[in-house]
Scaffold this motif. Structure first.
Motif, short mmCIF file in Angstrom:
data_model
loop_
_atom_site.label_atom_id
_atom_site.label_comp_id
_atom_site.label_asym_id
_atom_site.label_seq_id
_atom_site.Cartn_x
_atom_site.Cartn_y
_atom_site.Cartn_z
N THR A 57 0.85 -1.18 0.00
CA THR A 57 0.00 0.00 0.00
C THR A 57 0.89 1.24 0.00
O THR A 57 1.81 1.34 0.80
N TYR A 59 0.79 5.64 -0.54
CA TYR A 59 0.03 6.87 -0.66
C TYR A 59 0.97 8.00 -1.06
O TYR A 59 2.12 8.05 -0.62
N SER A 105 -4.02 3.56 7.11
CA SER A 105 -5.04 4.17 6.27
C SER A 105 -4.49 5.47 5.71
O SER A 105 -3.43 5.96 6.14
N LEU A 106 -5.21 6.05 4.77
CA LEU A 106 -4.76 7.32 4.20
C LEU A 106 -4.70 8.38 5.29
O LEU A 106 -3.73 9.15 5.36
#
Length: 128
Positions: A57, A59, A105-106
């Protein structure tokens, strides 16, 4: 205790590239999410990029999407920030940070309070 040491900063012309590295001490690096933040003079620290503990993941801040990439090599205890097409507005001190909680998480990635350890920073200056 985790120590983070950034390197790779410098002076570059607009349109150029730099690759920042962040080397971490400790045997648990592979279980940490990692982030990059930057702070320009007179401005607040802002999120740049983050990567989960396995690297699956990632971002990126909207301002760097399409130009910057984040990656990690857990065998080398190192996280990287590849910066291409640099702009004068990218000029800042760049900091890496480690988050000891695996979830990312973002919202967590973007919040500097989500990170437990910080490096000393490396300066990036982009001339026009």
């Amino acid at each position: 205790q985790v120590q983070l040491v950034e390197s790779g900063g410098g002076l570059v012309q607009a349109g150029g590239s730099l690759r920042l590295s962040c080397a971490a001490s400790g045997r648990t690096f592979s279980s940490y999410a990692m982030g990059w933040f930057r702070q320009a003079p007179g401005r607040e620290r802002e999120f740049v990029a983050a990567i989960s503990w396995r690297g699956g993941t990632k971002y990126l801040a909207d301002s760097v999407k399409g130009r910057f990439t984040i990656s990690r090599d857990n065998a080398k205890n190192t996280v990287y920030l590849q910066m291409n097409s640099l702009k004068p507005e990218d000029t800042a001190a760049y900091y890496c940070a480690a988050r000891t909680v695996r979830t990312l998480s973002l919202a967590q990635a973007m919040a500097d309070m989500s990170y437990d350890y910080w490096g000393q920073g490396t300066q990036v200056t982009v001339s026009s």
